[in-house]
Design a protein around this motif. Structure first.
Motif, PDB file in Angstrom:
ATOM      1  N   LEU A 102     -14.726  53.122  -1.415  1.00  0.00           N
ATOM      2  CA  LEU A 102     -14.508  54.418  -2.060  1.00  0.00           C
ATOM      3  C   LEU A 102     -14.044  55.406  -0.995  1.00  0.00           C
ATOM      4  CD1 LEU A 102     -17.014  52.934  -3.605  1.00  0.00           C
ATOM      5  CD2 LEU A 102     -17.008  55.057  -4.882  1.00  0.00           C
ATOM      6  N   LEU A 103     -12.983  56.121  -1.302  1.00  0.00           N
ATOM      7  CA  LEU A 103     -12.348  56.990  -0.316  1.00  0.00           C
ATOM      8  C   LEU A 103     -12.520  58.462  -0.693  1.00  0.00           C
ATOM      9  CD1 LEU A 103     -10.615  56.828   2.256  1.00  0.00           C
ATOM     10  CD2 LEU A 103      -8.612  56.661   0.788  1.00  0.00           C
ATOM     11  N   PHE A 104     -13.130  59.222   0.225  1.00  0.00           N
ATOM     12  CA  PHE A 104     -13.340  60.660   0.072  1.00  0.00           C
ATOM     13  C   PHE A 104     -12.585  61.346   1.207  1.00  0.00           C
ATOM     14  CE2 PHE A 104     -16.920  58.457  -1.726  1.00  0.00           C
ATOM     15  CZ  PHE A 104     -17.193  59.131  -2.899  1.00  0.00           C
ATOM     16  N   VAL A 105     -11.682  62.268   0.864  1.00  0.00           N
ATOM     17  CA  VAL A 105     -10.787  62.846   1.873  1.00  0.00           C
ATOM     18  C   VAL A 105     -10.774  64.366   1.747  1.00  0.00           C
ATOM     19  CG1 VAL A 105      -8.412  62.889   2.739  1.00  0.00           C
ATOM     20  CG2 VAL A 105      -9.336  60.773   1.786  1.00  0.00           C
ATOM     21  N   ARG A 106     -10.741  65.033   2.903  1.00  0.00           N
ATOM     22  CA  ARG A 106     -10.553  66.491   2.936  1.00  0.00           C
ATOM     23  C   ARG A 106      -9.543  66.804   4.022  1.00  0.00           C
ATOM     24  NH1 ARG A 106     -16.427  68.170   5.567  1.00  0.00           N
ATOM     25  NH2 ARG A 106     -16.109  67.078   7.536  1.00  0.00           N
ATOM     26  N   GLN A 107      -8.932  67.972   3.920  1.00  0.00           N
ATOM     27  CA  GLN A 107      -7.914  68.351   4.888  1.00  0.00           C
ATOM     28  C   GLN A 107      -8.542  68.790   6.206  1.00  0.00           C
ATOM     29  OE1 GLN A 107      -5.231  71.429   3.596  1.00  0.00           O
ATOM     30  NE2 GLN A 107      -3.795  71.007   5.221  1.00  0.00           N
ATOM     31  N   HIS A 108      -9.493  69.713   6.148  1.00  0.00           N
ATOM     32  CA  HIS A 108     -10.147  70.260   7.339  1.00  0.00           C
ATOM     33  C   HIS A 108     -11.657  70.084   7.222  1.00  0.00           C
ATOM     34  CE1 HIS A 108      -6.441  72.457   8.221  1.00  0.00           C
ATOM     35  NE2 HIS A 108      -6.465  72.918   6.985  1.00  0.00           N
ATOM     36  N   LYS A 109     -12.327  70.153   8.351  1.00  0.00           N
ATOM     37  CA  LYS A 109     -13.782  70.112   8.352  1.00  0.00           C
ATOM     38  C   LYS A 109     -14.353  71.406   7.758  1.00  0.00           C
ATOM     39  CE  LYS A 109     -17.652  69.181  11.453  1.00  0.00           C
ATOM     40  NZ  LYS A 109     -18.031  68.806  12.820  1.00  0.00           N
ATOM     41  N   LYS A 110     -13.762  72.530   8.164  1.00  0.00           N
ATOM     42  CA  LYS A 110     -14.233  73.836   7.675  1.00  0.00           C
ATOM     43  C   LYS A 110     -13.047  74.692   7.267  1.00  0.00           C
ATOM     44  CE  LYS A 110     -18.549  74.080  10.151  1.00  0.00           C
ATOM     45  NZ  LYS A 110     -19.668  74.745   9.569  1.00  0.00           N
ATOM     46  N   GLN A 111     -13.311  75.593   6.314  1.00  0.00           N
ATOM     47  CA  GLN A 111     -12.323  76.578   5.909  1.00  0.00           C
ATOM     48  C   GLN A 111     -13.066  77.881   5.669  1.00  0.00           C
ATOM     49  OE1 GLN A 111      -9.910  75.442   2.598  1.00  0.00           O
ATOM     50  NE2 GLN A 111      -8.641  77.248   2.749  1.00  0.00           N
ATOM     51  N   ASP A 112     -12.597  78.928   6.318  1.00  0.00           N
ATOM     52  CA  ASP A 112     -13.248  80.240   6.221  1.00  0.00           C
ATOM     53  C   ASP A 112     -14.738  80.147   6.551  1.00  0.00           C
ATOM     54  OD1 ASP A 112     -10.796  81.374   5.397  1.00  0.00           O
ATOM     55  OD2 ASP A 112     -11.214  80.823   3.309  1.00  0.00           O
ATOM     56  N   GLY A 113     -15.075  79.328   7.547  1.00  0.00           N
ATOM     57  CA  GLY A 113     -16.454  79.197   8.001  1.00  0.00           C
ATOM     58  C   GLY A 113     -17.335  78.318   7.127  1.00  0.00           C
ATOM     59  N   GLN A 114     -16.797  77.782   6.053  1.00  0.00           N
ATOM     60  CA  GLN A 114     -17.565  76.948   5.137  1.00  0.00           C
ATOM     61  C   GLN A 114     -17.155  75.485   5.286  1.00  0.00           C
ATOM     62  OE1 GLN A 114     -19.973  78.158   2.976  1.00  0.00           O
ATOM     63  NE2 GLN A 114     -19.647  80.102   4.017  1.00  0.00           N
ATOM     64  N   THR A 115     -18.129  74.578   5.192  1.00  0.00           N
ATOM     65  CA  THR A 115     -17.823  73.153   5.217  1.00  0.00           C
ATOM     66  C   THR A 115     -17.053  72.803   3.951  1.00  0.00           C
ATOM     67  OG1 THR A 115     -19.808  72.688   6.495  1.00  0.00           O
ATOM     68  CG2 THR A 115     -18.826  70.835   5.293  1.00  0.00           C
ATOM     69  N   MET A 116     -15.916  72.143   4.114  1.00  0.00           N
ATOM     70  CA  MET A 116     -15.083  71.781   2.971  1.00  0.00           C
ATOM     71  C   MET A 116     -15.638  70.550   2.256  1.00  0.00           C
ATOM     72  SD  MET A 116     -11.110  72.317   4.047  1.00  0.00           S
ATOM     73  CE  MET A 116     -10.581  72.024   2.363  1.00  0.00           C
ATOM     74  N   PRO A 117     -15.576  70.539   0.924  1.00  0.00           N
ATOM     75  CA  PRO A 117     -15.938  69.320   0.195  1.00  0.00           C
ATOM     76  C   PRO A 117     -14.809  68.301   0.317  1.00  0.00           C
ATOM     77  CG  PRO A 117     -15.187  70.999  -1.327  1.00  0.00           C
ATOM     78  CD  PRO A 117     -15.206  71.634   0.040  1.00  0.00           C
ATOM     79  N   TYR A 118     -15.075  67.098  -0.107  1.00  0.00           N
ATOM     80  CA  TYR A 118     -14.101  66.008  -0.069  1.00  0.00           C
ATOM     81  C   TYR A 118     -13.509  65.809  -1.463  1.00  0.00           C
ATOM     82  CZ  TYR A 118     -16.169  64.652   4.402  1.00  0.00           C
ATOM     83  OH  TYR A 118     -16.620  64.636   5.690  1.00  0.00           O
ATOM     84  N   THR A 119     -12.253  65.423  -1.522  1.00  0.00           N
ATOM     85  CA  THR A 119     -11.640  65.007  -2.774  1.00  0.00           C
ATOM     86  C   THR A 119     -11.857  63.504  -2.894  1.00  0.00           C
ATOM     87  OG1 THR A 119      -9.984  66.754  -2.707  1.00  0.00           O
ATOM     88  CG2 THR A 119      -9.488  64.836  -4.089  1.00  0.00           C
ATOM     89  N   PHE A 120     -12.425  63.086  -4.013  1.00  0.00           N
ATOM     90  CA  PHE A 120     -12.690  61.672  -4.238  1.00  0.00           C
ATOM     91  C   PHE A 120     -11.401  61.019  -4.733  1.00  0.00           C
ATOM     92  CE2 PHE A 120     -14.920  58.496  -7.251  1.00  0.00           C
ATOM     93  CZ  PHE A 120     -14.838  57.484  -6.297  1.00  0.00           C
ATOM     94  N   LEU A 121     -10.816  60.159  -3.909  1.00  0.00           N
ATOM     95  CA  LEU A 121      -9.573  59.480  -4.272  1.00  0.00           C
ATOM     96  C   LEU A 121      -9.828  58.182  -5.044  1.00  0.00           C
ATOM     97  CD1 LEU A 121      -7.335  60.101  -1.138  1.00  0.00           C
ATOM     98  CD2 LEU A 121      -7.516  61.429  -3.257  1.00  0.00           C
TER      99      LEU A 121
END
Length: 158
Positions: A102-121
């Motif tokens: 199962l592949l979970f992908v995000r662009q950046h680790k953080k955005q605007d100081g917040q941890t980014m969630p992953y998009t489930f591919l």
């Protein structure tokens, strides 16, 4: 695996761990490895950050992960994984062993100081591999990634 996650939706790591029953009363089971193994569902969960900075990642974890096409994804295993190791063989032979990738992908680790969630591919199937420690894999997604996400994933690899 029969878990309550939506393909192409965004999920936090805790969402995913909860869906798999890997979080118990707020105790976090994840150790920032990028891969979580769930023996109960015979699943390997890959958590990928596309754009990595040397400031946030060590040289041994600056993996080259990127979208090749809307259905193909290049992913590098952990730097200690060899082709002949039990983990390497589990990835290479996952279909014949009834395993799930199962592949979970995000662009950046953080955005605007917040941890980014992953998009489930979604679920991915083995296509090919080469190299060792890390192993470079090509995975085929069972469902194509959304066009806007593919554009981001392709740009991130440039």
């Amino acid at each position: 695996a029969d878990v309550p996650l939506s393909v192409h939706a965004r999920h936090t790591v805790n969402d995913v761990l909860t869906a798999f029953g890997l979080v118990d009363f707020g105790v976090r089971a994840w150790t920032q490895t990028g891969v979580i193994r769930d023996d109960r569902t015979n699943s390997d969960l890959f958590f990928v950050t596309l754009e990595k900075s040397e400031r946030e990642y060590s040289p041994s974890t600056l993996y080259r992960d990127y979208a090749i096409s809307p259905t193909l994804f290049h992913w590098e295993s952990q730097s200690t994984t060899s082709q002949q190791s039990p983990t390497g063989q589990r990835y290479i032979r996952h279909r014949e062993r009834g395993g799930n990738i199962l592949l979970f992908v995000r662009q950046h680790k953080k955005q605007d100081g917040q941890t980014m969630p992953y998009t489930f591919l979604g679920l991915a199937d083995y296509v090919s591999h080469k190299g060792d420690r890390p192993i470079s894999f090509v995975w085929k997604l069972r469902e194509p990634m959304p066009a806007d996400f593919f554009r981001l994933a392709k740009v991130a690899s440039a």
